[in-house]
Design an enzyme around this catalytic site. Sequence first.
Site, PDB file in Angstrom:
ATOM      1  N   ARG A 286      -1.523  -8.431  28.029  1.00  0.00           N
ATOM      2  CA  ARG A 286      -0.274  -8.622  28.763  1.00  0.00           C
ATOM      3  C   ARG A 286       0.014  -7.523  29.796  1.00  0.00           C
ATOM      4  O   ARG A 286       0.407  -7.834  30.921  1.00  0.00           O
ATOM      5  CB  ARG A 286       0.921  -8.765  27.805  1.00  0.00           C
ATOM      6  CG  ARG A 286       0.760  -9.906  26.779  1.00  0.00           C
ATOM      7  CD  ARG A 286       2.059 -10.255  26.053  1.00  0.00           C
ATOM      8  NE  ARG A 286       3.034 -10.771  26.977  1.00  0.00           N
ATOM      9  CZ  ARG A 286       4.028 -10.083  27.469  1.00  0.00           C
ATOM     10  NH1 ARG A 286       4.229  -8.843  27.086  1.00  0.00           N
ATOM     11  NH2 ARG A 286       4.839 -10.634  28.337  1.00  0.00           N
TER      12      ARG A 286
ATOM     13  N   TYR B  87       1.646 -13.898  22.149  1.00  0.00           N
ATOM     14  CA  TYR B  87       0.704 -13.751  23.260  1.00  0.00           C
ATOM     15  C   TYR B  87      -0.081 -12.448  23.159  1.00  0.00           C
ATOM     16  O   TYR B  87      -0.419 -11.835  24.156  1.00  0.00           O
ATOM     17  CB  TYR B  87       1.438 -13.876  24.608  1.00  0.00           C
ATOM     18  CG  TYR B  87       2.272 -15.134  24.692  1.00  0.00           C
ATOM     19  CD1 TYR B  87       1.660 -16.384  24.729  1.00  0.00           C
ATOM     20  CD2 TYR B  87       3.673 -15.093  24.657  1.00  0.00           C
ATOM     21  CE1 TYR B  87       2.407 -17.546  24.764  1.00  0.00           C
ATOM     22  CE2 TYR B  87       4.428 -16.252  24.686  1.00  0.00           C
ATOM     23  CZ  TYR B  87       3.788 -17.480  24.739  1.00  0.00           C
ATOM     24  OH  TYR B  87       4.530 -18.634  24.766  1.00  0.00           O
TER      25      TYR B  87
ATOM     26  N   TYR C 185       0.233  -9.154  33.405  1.00  0.00           N
ATOM     27  CA  TYR C 185       1.607  -9.372  33.915  1.00  0.00           C
ATOM     28  C   TYR C 185       2.356  -8.072  34.154  1.00  0.00           C
ATOM     29  O   TYR C 185       3.597  -8.093  34.252  1.00  0.00           O
ATOM     30  CB  TYR C 185       2.437 -10.187  32.914  1.00  0.00           C
ATOM     31  CG  TYR C 185       1.747 -11.351  32.266  1.00  0.00           C
ATOM     32  CD1 TYR C 185       1.400 -12.484  33.009  1.00  0.00           C
ATOM     33  CD2 TYR C 185       1.469 -11.349  30.907  1.00  0.00           C
ATOM     34  CE1 TYR C 185       0.786 -13.560  32.401  1.00  0.00           C
ATOM     35  CE2 TYR C 185       0.851 -12.432  30.293  1.00  0.00           C
ATOM     36  CZ  TYR C 185       0.513 -13.531  31.053  1.00  0.00           C
ATOM     37  OH  TYR C 185      -0.087 -14.591  30.446  1.00  0.00           O
TER      38      TYR C 185
ATOM     39  N   GLY D 272      11.004 -20.468  26.137  1.00  0.00           N
ATOM     40  CA  GLY D 272      11.213 -19.549  27.255  1.00  0.00           C
ATOM     41  C   GLY D 272      12.153 -18.399  27.029  1.00  0.00           C
ATOM     42  O   GLY D 272      12.149 -17.431  27.811  1.00  0.00           O
TER      43      GLY D 272
ATOM     44  N   CYS E  71     -14.062  -0.817  30.613  1.00  0.00           N
ATOM     45  CA  CYS E  71     -14.454  -0.227  31.895  1.00  0.00           C
ATOM     46  C   CYS E  71     -13.781  -0.903  33.073  1.00  0.00           C
ATOM     47  O   CYS E  71     -14.435  -1.519  33.920  1.00  0.00           O
ATOM     48  CB  CYS E  71     -15.962  -0.242  32.014  1.00  0.00           C
ATOM     49  SG  CYS E  71     -16.661   0.928  30.842  1.00  0.00           S
ATOM     50  N   GLU E  72     -12.479  -0.831  33.103  1.00  0.00           N
ATOM     51  CA  GLU E  72     -11.684  -1.311  34.234  1.00  0.00           C
ATOM     52  C   GLU E  72     -10.419  -0.475  34.293  1.00  0.00           C
ATOM     53  O   GLU E  72      -9.824  -0.195  33.245  1.00  0.00           O
ATOM     54  CB  GLU E  72     -11.218  -2.764  34.027  1.00  0.00           C
ATOM     55  CG  GLU E  72     -12.297  -3.769  34.183  1.00  0.00           C
ATOM     56  CD  GLU E  72     -11.746  -5.154  34.497  1.00  0.00           C
ATOM     57  OE1 GLU E  72     -10.654  -5.267  35.093  1.00  0.00           O
ATOM     58  OE2 GLU E  72     -12.426  -6.101  34.139  1.00  0.00           O
TER      59      GLU E  72
ATOM     60  N   GLU F  19      11.150 -25.702  21.979  1.00  0.00           N
ATOM     61  CA  GLU F  19       9.767 -25.217  21.830  1.00  0.00           C
ATOM     62  C   GLU F  19       9.716 -23.696  21.940  1.00  0.00           C
ATOM     63  O   GLU F  19       9.022 -23.157  22.804  1.00  0.00           O
ATOM     64  CB  GLU F  19       8.881 -25.829  22.921  1.00  0.00           C
ATOM     65  CG  GLU F  19       8.846 -27.342  22.944  1.00  0.00           C
ATOM     66  CD  GLU F  19       8.110 -27.898  24.163  1.00  0.00           C
ATOM     67  OE1 GLU F  19       7.756 -27.122  25.073  1.00  0.00           O
ATOM     68  OE2 GLU F  19       7.893 -29.110  24.196  1.00  0.00           O
ATOM     69  N   PRO F  20      10.434 -22.973  21.090  1.00  0.00           N
ATOM     70  CA  PRO F  20      10.412 -21.517  21.207  1.00  0.00           C
ATOM     71  C   PRO F  20       9.090 -20.941  20.704  1.00  0.00           C
ATOM     72  O   PRO F  20       8.531 -21.430  19.728  1.00  0.00           O
ATOM     73  CB  PRO F  20      11.568 -21.079  20.295  1.00  0.00           C
ATOM     74  CG  PRO F  20      11.604 -22.143  19.234  1.00  0.00           C
ATOM     75  CD  PRO F  20      11.232 -23.436  19.943  1.00  0.00           C
TER      76      PRO F  20
ATOM     77  N   ARG G 100       7.852 -17.077  21.860  1.00  0.00           N
ATOM     78  CA  ARG G 100       8.030 -15.623  21.839  1.00  0.00           C
ATOM     79  C   ARG G 100       9.221 -15.177  20.998  1.00  0.00           C
ATOM     80  O   ARG G 100       9.154 -14.205  20.253  1.00  0.00           O
ATOM     81  CB  ARG G 100       8.225 -15.156  23.287  1.00  0.00           C
ATOM     82  CG  ARG G 100       8.141 -13.676  23.477  1.00  0.00           C
ATOM     83  CD  ARG G 100       8.519 -13.294  24.910  1.00  0.00           C
ATOM     84  NE  ARG G 100       7.949 -14.105  25.935  1.00  0.00           N
ATOM     85  CZ  ARG G 100       6.871 -13.785  26.665  1.00  0.00           C
ATOM     86  NH1 ARG G 100       6.266 -12.641  26.467  1.00  0.00           N
ATOM     87  NH2 ARG G 100       6.424 -14.596  27.600  1.00  0.00           N
TER      88      ARG G 100
HETATM   89  N1  LLP Z   1       6.777 -24.911  25.877  1.00  0.00           N
HETATM   90  C1  LLP Z   1       5.894 -24.957  26.894  1.00  0.00           C
HETATM   91  C2  LLP Z   1       5.603 -26.253  27.517  1.00  0.00           C
HETATM   92  C3  LLP Z   1       5.266 -23.788  27.345  1.00  0.00           C
HETATM   93  O1  LLP Z   1       4.413 -23.844  28.352  1.00  0.00           O
HETATM   94  C4  LLP Z   1       5.571 -22.557  26.709  1.00  0.00           C
HETATM   95  C5  LLP Z   1       4.927 -21.315  27.136  1.00  0.00           C
HETATM   96  C6  LLP Z   1       6.482 -22.560  25.637  1.00  0.00           C
HETATM   97  C7  LLP Z   1       7.073 -23.757  25.256  1.00  0.00           C
HETATM   98  C8  LLP Z   1       6.852 -21.323  24.880  1.00  0.00           C
HETATM   99  O2  LLP Z   1       7.467 -20.375  25.684  1.00  0.00           O
HETATM  100  P1  LLP Z   1       8.115 -19.065  25.025  1.00  0.00           P
HETATM  101  O3  LLP Z   1       9.299 -19.510  24.168  1.00  0.00           O
HETATM  102  O4  LLP Z   1       7.084 -18.401  24.208  1.00  0.00           O
HETATM  103  O5  LLP Z   1       8.517 -18.262  26.200  1.00  0.00           O
HETATM  104  N2  LLP Z   1       1.122 -15.476  28.066  1.00  0.00           N
HETATM  105  C9  LLP Z   1       2.428 -15.258  28.648  1.00  0.00           C
HETATM  106  C10 LLP Z   1       3.400 -16.360  28.299  1.00  0.00           C
HETATM  107  C11 LLP Z   1       2.912 -17.737  28.680  1.00  0.00           C
HETATM  108  C12 LLP Z   1       3.847 -18.840  28.267  1.00  0.00           C
HETATM  109  C13 LLP Z   1       3.253 -20.169  28.483  1.00  0.00           C
HETATM  110  N3  LLP Z   1       4.056 -21.271  28.071  1.00  0.00           N
HETATM  111  C14 LLP Z   1       2.932 -13.886  28.219  1.00  0.00           C
HETATM  112  O6  LLP Z   1       2.223 -13.169  27.525  1.00  0.00           O
HETATM  113  O7  LLP Z   1       4.021 -13.476  28.619  1.00  0.00           O
END
Ligand code: LLP
Length: 424
Positions: free
Chosen positions: A315, A373, A319, A240, A344-345, A276-277, A279
């Site tokens: 994205r 992503y 978002y 996150g 076409c949107e 669980e990183p 991004r």
């Molecule tokens: N662990 C779990 C259970 C998750 O659901 C996620 C992301 C992560 C770890 C990794 O999160 P991160 O460190 O990457 O923030 N498509 C969206 C982001 C969706 C994230 C979903 N879950 C975007 O483009 O912003």
Amino acid sequence: MDHFDLRDGVMHAEDVSLAAIAAEAGTPVYVYSTATIERHVRVFREALAGLDEPLIAFAVKANPNRAVLATLAGLGLGADVVSGGELLRALAAGVPASKIVFSGVGKTAEEMELGLTEGIGQFNLESVQEAEMLSAVASRLGIAAPVAYRINPNVDAGTHSKISTGRADDKFGVAYDRALDAYARAAALPGLDVRGVAVHIGSQLTDLAPSRAAFARIGTLIADLRAAGHAIVTADLGGGLGVPYNPALPIPPSPADYGAMVREVTAGWNVRLIFEPGRVIVGNAGVLLARVIRVKEGTTHPFVVVDAGMNDLIRPSLYDAWHDIRAVAPSGARATANIVGPICETGDTFARARAMDAVEAGDLVAFMTAGAYGATMANTYNSRGLTPEAMVKGEDWAIIRDRQPIEALIAADRLPAWLQGKQT
Ligand code: LLP
């Protein structure tokens, strides 16, 4: 920090000119920098110094390309997977099964069996119903599945609503108030080895306070669970952590800030921590390279029409995400423009009234911070083949996913018998 810099007026990924990659690979194309990935892993690992052998399980959904996963596996990372497909990709890239955590709200019996037979490290369960199914599958195989429950701490992460996961009405996890009952049920099931807790409140977090609050609740729960007789040995704090997208906004907390917060909140937990990183490891390590097809006159601002669309990078459309858009060979002139794709949107708009490098037809542009992503969320809308990907390492680069030819898309469709041979 990344390794995309101007050299002699042309943006390079490490030692390779993006113009050279575009000339050979065509556009649009994603380009990743190995040095940037390595740097982010190092920074994240250093941020966790002092913790007892934490497991860093890369969130495969952020970038599942096999070459990216193999790079991360080579650096010792594990994987957080959310489908049988991601599990197989992680294994194919060389991630040891013991370092794989299986998350997700909708695991099927088939996916559970795959995880069990491969011997993955932990299943993060999201409901009692899921615990019951996993126990049945594991019992049939004669093994006990290592499990944690993902807890929904009812904390608002303060991020975009579509990527916020820890509010009571979000679909994720077991409600905090029902956790003790859920653990009691799991402990009574024959096919489970209950060993941990898990939490993940959202993505692109730019404030540490919600995570701190969620982790504090988890700390309380660990004590309550132990008091109830459960042996809790792991705590998965999810991913996150946000990354900087817009240079005009305040920089999100650094991995070091995050690590300091974690050390403080988890002191005395006496568990192995799992992270669980996604991004923060790969976001700034990738760009989407596109070419300007034409500049169309607009009423207020011109439309810069590029050959990448919302199907390649969704994205901004999904978002309202902000990606920096730079000319690969900037002239020094600046302009204000709308940057759009060919789909076409109207939603196929990357930026409106953006002050940016002036560009003209034929110029290359780079969408920055597209390593997470990006390609993984690409689709074939408007019958556009999936975007290719390239990886740079020093002076070397390679295609790590071919451009999907339109013939492959057409060939995947099947004509039913009643339509065969009837085309006129
Ligand atoms: N662990 C779990 C259970 C998750 O659901 C996620 C992301 C992560 C770890 C990794 O999160 P991160 O460190 O990457 O923030 N498509 C969206 C982001 C969706 C994230 C979903 N879950 C975007 O483009 O912003």
